[in-house]
Design a protein around this motif. Structure first.
Motif, PDB file in Angstrom:
ATOM      1  N   PRO A 129      36.226  49.476  29.600  1.00 60.21           N
ATOM      2  CA  PRO A 129      35.880  48.949  31.102  1.00 60.21           C
ATOM      3  C   PRO A 129      37.082  49.574  32.490  1.00 60.21           C
ATOM      4  O   PRO A 129      37.862  50.097  31.413  1.00 60.21           O
ATOM      5  CB  PRO A 129      37.073  47.992  30.859  1.00 60.21           C
ATOM      6  CG  PRO A 129      37.652  48.220  29.930  1.00 60.21           C
ATOM      7  CD  PRO A 129      36.754  49.118  28.119  1.00 60.21           C
ATOM      8  N   PRO A 130      36.342  50.004  33.625  1.00 60.97           N
ATOM      9  CA  PRO A 130      37.958  51.147  33.868  1.00 60.97           C
ATOM     10  C   PRO A 130      38.962  50.237  34.542  1.00 60.97           C
ATOM     11  O   PRO A 130      39.634  50.553  34.556  1.00 60.97           O
ATOM     12  CB  PRO A 130      36.620  50.677  35.480  1.00 60.97           C
ATOM     13  CG  PRO A 130      34.831  49.950  34.531  1.00 60.97           C
ATOM     14  CD  PRO A 130      35.224  49.896  33.304  1.00 60.97           C
ATOM     15  N   HIS A 131      38.707  48.649  34.568  1.00 63.68           N
ATOM     16  CA  HIS A 131      40.275  47.984  34.870  1.00 63.68           C
ATOM     17  C   HIS A 131      39.948  46.853  33.848  1.00 63.68           C
ATOM     18  O   HIS A 131      38.914  45.624  33.332  1.00 63.68           O
ATOM     19  CB  HIS A 131      39.434  47.505  35.924  1.00 63.68           C
ATOM     20  CG  HIS A 131      40.951  47.077  36.790  1.00 63.68           C
ATOM     21  ND1 HIS A 131      41.370  45.348  36.086  1.00 63.68           N
ATOM     22  CD2 HIS A 131      41.872  47.084  37.591  1.00 63.68           C
ATOM     23  CE1 HIS A 131      41.926  45.433  37.164  1.00 63.68           C
ATOM     24  NE2 HIS A 131      43.272  46.490  38.025  1.00 63.68           N
TER      25      HIS A 131
ATOM     26  N   GLY B 242      44.039  55.695  28.499  1.00 62.51           N
ATOM     27  CA  GLY B 242      43.705  55.973  29.789  1.00 62.51           C
ATOM     28  C   GLY B 242      43.803  54.969  30.348  1.00 62.51           C
ATOM     29  O   GLY B 242      43.889  55.453  32.114  1.00 62.51           O
ATOM     30  N   LEU B 243      44.106  53.933  29.888  1.00 58.03           N
ATOM     31  CA  LEU B 243      44.012  52.993  31.183  1.00 58.03           C
ATOM     32  C   LEU B 243      45.550  52.520  31.304  1.00 58.03           C
ATOM     33  O   LEU B 243      46.813  52.016  30.429  1.00 58.03           O
ATOM     34  CB  LEU B 243      43.696  51.438  30.085  1.00 58.03           C
ATOM     35  CG  LEU B 243      41.956  50.982  30.218  1.00 58.03           C
ATOM     36  CD1 LEU B 243      41.848  49.920  29.751  1.00 58.03           C
ATOM     37  CD2 LEU B 243      41.310  50.465  31.475  1.00 58.03           C
ATOM     38  N   ALA B 244      45.861  52.930  32.535  1.00 57.11           N
ATOM     39  CA  ALA B 244      47.029  52.738  32.516  1.00 57.11           C
ATOM     40  C   ALA B 244      47.806  51.535  33.229  1.00 57.11           C
ATOM     41  O   ALA B 244      47.597  50.963  34.264  1.00 57.11           O
ATOM     42  CB  ALA B 244      47.841  53.883  33.747  1.00 57.11           C
ATOM     43  N   ARG B 245      49.128  51.020  32.682  1.00 55.60           N
ATOM     44  CA  ARG B 245      49.642  49.686  33.518  1.00 55.60           C
ATOM     45  C   ARG B 245      49.865  49.555  34.748  1.00 55.60           C
ATOM     46  O   ARG B 245      50.887  50.383  34.931  1.00 55.60           O
ATOM     47  CB  ARG B 245      50.472  49.596  32.371  1.00 55.60           C
ATOM     48  CG  ARG B 245      50.984  47.562  32.859  1.00 55.60           C
ATOM     49  CD  ARG B 245      51.994  47.779  31.876  1.00 55.60           C
ATOM     50  NE  ARG B 245      52.212  46.022  31.961  1.00 55.60           N
ATOM     51  CZ  ARG B 245      53.164  45.240  31.688  1.00 55.60           C
ATOM     52  NH1 ARG B 245      54.033  45.941  30.823  1.00 55.60           N
ATOM     53  NH2 ARG B 245      53.290  43.840  31.021  1.00 55.60           N
ATOM     54  N   TYR B 246      49.443  49.198  36.032  1.00 59.65           N
ATOM     55  CA  TYR B 246      49.738  49.368  37.247  1.00 59.65           C
ATOM     56  C   TYR B 246      50.801  47.987  37.899  1.00 59.65           C
ATOM     57  O   TYR B 246      51.314  48.037  38.437  1.00 59.65           O
ATOM     58  CB  TYR B 246      49.141  50.442  38.361  1.00 59.65           C
ATOM     59  CG  TYR B 246      47.900  48.880  38.372  1.00 59.65           C
ATOM     60  CD1 TYR B 246      46.919  48.523  37.864  1.00 59.65           C
ATOM     61  CD2 TYR B 246      47.728  48.369  40.170  1.00 59.65           C
ATOM     62  CE1 TYR B 246      45.955  48.288  38.253  1.00 59.65           C
ATOM     63  CE2 TYR B 246      47.122  47.360  39.751  1.00 59.65           C
ATOM     64  CZ  TYR B 246      46.146  47.361  39.269  1.00 59.65           C
ATOM     65  OH  TYR B 246      44.826  46.361  39.662  1.00 59.65           O
ATOM     66  N   GLU B 247      50.742  46.615  36.738  1.00 58.35           N
ATOM     67  CA  GLU B 247      50.942  45.313  37.420  1.00 58.35           C
ATOM     68  C   GLU B 247      51.241  45.029  36.132  1.00 58.35           C
ATOM     69  O   GLU B 247      50.524  45.559  34.836  1.00 58.35           O
ATOM     70  CB  GLU B 247      50.060  44.972  38.158  1.00 58.35           C
ATOM     71  CG  GLU B 247      50.703  44.035  38.913  1.00 58.35           C
ATOM     72  CD  GLU B 247      49.972  42.408  38.323  1.00 58.35           C
ATOM     73  OE1 GLU B 247      50.889  41.156  38.788  1.00 58.35           O
ATOM     74  OE2 GLU B 247      49.806  42.217  36.934  1.00 58.35           O
TER      75      GLU B 247
ATOM     76  N   ALA C  93      44.323  49.930  34.664  1.00 56.86           N
ATOM     77  CA  ALA C  93      43.126  50.957  35.007  1.00 56.86           C
ATOM     78  C   ALA C  93      43.266  52.294  35.226  1.00 56.86           C
ATOM     79  O   ALA C  93      43.880  52.903  34.697  1.00 56.86           O
ATOM     80  CB  ALA C  93      43.780  50.353  36.308  1.00 56.86           C
ATOM     81  N   ARG C  94      41.640  52.428  34.730  1.00 58.12           N
ATOM     82  CA  ARG C  94      41.478  53.708  34.465  1.00 58.12           C
ATOM     83  C   ARG C  94      41.954  54.825  36.062  1.00 58.12           C
ATOM     84  O   ARG C  94      41.815  53.663  37.033  1.00 58.12           O
ATOM     85  CB  ARG C  94      40.400  54.264  34.552  1.00 58.12           C
ATOM     86  CG  ARG C  94      39.907  53.883  33.524  1.00 58.12           C
ATOM     87  CD  ARG C  94      38.730  54.506  32.543  1.00 58.12           C
ATOM     88  NE  ARG C  94      38.453  53.354  31.407  1.00 58.12           N
ATOM     89  CZ  ARG C  94      39.219  53.884  29.902  1.00 58.12           C
ATOM     90  NH1 ARG C  94      39.729  54.507  29.828  1.00 58.12           N
ATOM     91  NH2 ARG C  94      38.307  52.523  29.229  1.00 58.12           N
TER      92      ARG C  94
END
Ligand SMILES: C[S@@+](CC[C@H](N)C(=O)[O-])C[C@H]1O[C@@H](n2cnc3c(N)ncnc32)[C@H](O)[C@@H]1O
Ligand code: SF4
Length: 421
Positions: free
Chosen positions: A230-232, A274-279, A284-285
């Motif tokens: 998943p991209p997100h 490679g899914l970065a936690r941003y919240e 998301a990638r």
């Protein structure tokens, strides 16, 4: 019946907001019906009893809508009338956003995927005819695997939806049954396969710390979820909300230590692909963060149309919150009469710093002081003391031009946020 008067609370003289620039404007459209109310859900979603048929298999060729024998309720759902109400609601709201363009559209619910692709097409055409959308505007639609039929997602794509958000929650049939979902794991997998095929980008919603869930079960859910690349990914800790069936009859849940181990597993597994936690709950990638949700967290504006929808709208001298009538039949009636709003309130300037910080601290990247001033109309001095205290306690740090929560601050987010209240 006469509608109750709209409650409009205005500021008293002296308390003022002055904004040099208005923030980006997003559009949220709420579609409030679901096949069945999930016992944990406190969203404005209303169970819609579909006609049950005596067939023992899903419709020919389709992967099925919910359980075998349950047909799409679309014919009896008041789609056309609700769409008319949404347009009347938008028409009445236009003077408040006149001249502004829209950075993202989110069609949420409820279960928007109960609406036919033709209805979503009509809705988006009506929106485009009234509001300029940014080029490449992100348009998300929430889909429940229990409403999945082959070709349906392609229909949403053709209507202009750019991003599907699939509410999977878990792939484990036992856990799905325990949290009252209308779909099973096979339907979740089929919906995701179709979402990946029909859309350039999509989001997958999971929940963890489900009743009786083990770390191994979460690990299996992550294996399956990440297998769809998943991209997100949004992963929420199941919370027991007041006035839900789970609040009345609480299920046995994993304890805090187990839930914390689960979050550690989630962060490690997502990072490894490679899914970065941003919240707090969003991963998301690169290039795939959700524009719409980011706008909430960055204290942007949003116009919310539909039953129970919330809006936050900025003007040069005030910031206003609005709520639409919550009950769908009442919303339809009142929106068609040009009175969709049940309450409207100016945010007190003294409350703006805390409101800004409750959102901004959810972001890994934190915020820039200049953005705080731009969005709240307040000087950074309003939060100086709280920033200092948070820094002393190791909960927040300065990173170049930004303030951002430390790892510890993210782990103890409630404590960090409380300093700004
Ligand atoms: C507004 S819901 C709508 C999505 C869609 N109706 C569905 O359930 O598939 C968005 C997401 O919020 C999350 N959610 C809803 N209630 C929650 C709760 N009590 N605790 C944690 N997450 C929750 C779920 O992951 C859900 O997919
Ligand atoms: S399907 Fe989604 S919106 Fe509907 S009741 Fe369940 S969690 Fe709530």
């Amino acid at each position: 019946m006469n509608p109750a008067p709209i409650r409009i609370h205005r500021q008293t003289a002296g308390a003022q907001v002055k904004l040099a620039a208005l923030p980006p404007l997003a559009l949220y459209v709420h579609l409030p019906w679901c096949l069945k109310k999930c016992p944990y859900c406190d969203f404005n979603s209303h169970e819609f009893a579909p006609q049950t048929r005596s067939t023992s298999a899903p419709r020919g060729g389709a992967l099925g809508l919910g359980r075998p024998g349950v047909e799409p309720p679309a014919r009896a759902l008041p789609e056309a009338r609700y769409l008319q109400a949404l347009v009347a609601d938008l028409d009445a709201a236009l003077p408040q956003v006149w001249g502004r363009h829209v950075c993202s559209v989110f069609i949420g619910g409820g279960t928007p995927s109960l609406f036919a692709p033709e209805s979503i097409d009509r809705l988006l055409a009506d929106v485009r005819a009234r509001l300029p959308l940014d080029p490449g505007c992100e348009i998300t639609l929430e889909a429940n695997p229990g409403t999945f039929e082959r070709q349906r997602f392609h229909g949403y794509r053709a209507a202009g939806v750019t991003r599907l958000s699939v509410g999977v929650q878990s792939f484990d049939d036992q856990l799905l049954a325990r949290i009252g979902r209308v779909h099973d794991g096979a339907q979740a997998r089929a919906a995701l396969a179709e979402a990946r095929e029909a859309f350039a980008t999509f989001n997958l919603d999971l929940m963890y710390a489900l009743p009786g869930q083990s770390l191994a079960q979460l690990s299996a859910d992550l294996d399956l979820a990440l297998g769809f690349a998943p991209p997100h990914l949004s992963i929420y800790h199941l919370t027991i909300e007041p006035n839900t069936a789970f609040a009345n009859t609480p299920p046995a849940l994993p304890d805090d230590d187990a839930a914390s181990d689960m979050l550690d597993l989630v962060t490690a597994r997502t990072a490894s692909v490679g899914l970065a936690r941003y919240e707090v709950s969003a991963f998301a990638r690169p290039g795939q963060r959700c524009t719409h949700n980011l706008n909430y967290w960055q204290f942007g504006d949003y116009l919310g149309l539909g039953a129970g929808a919330h809006s936050k709208l900025s003007f040069a001298d005030r910031i206003v919150r609005q709520v639409r009538w919550r009950e769908p039949a009442m919303y339809i009636e009142r929106a068609l009469a040009g009175r969709a709003i049940s309450s409207e309130q100016e945010i007190r300037p003294a409350d703006l710093p805390a409101e800004y910080m409750m959102n901004a601290l959810r972001l890994v990247e934190g915020f820039e002081p200049a953005r705080f001033c731009e969005r709240t109309g307040q000087s950074i001095g309003a939060i100086d003391d709280a920033l200092r205290q948070a820094e002393q306690r190791g909960l927040i740090e300065r990173d170049g031009s930004r303030w951002r929560p430390t790892v510890r601050g993210f782990d103890f987010l409630n404590d960090l946020q409380a300093l700004f209240l």
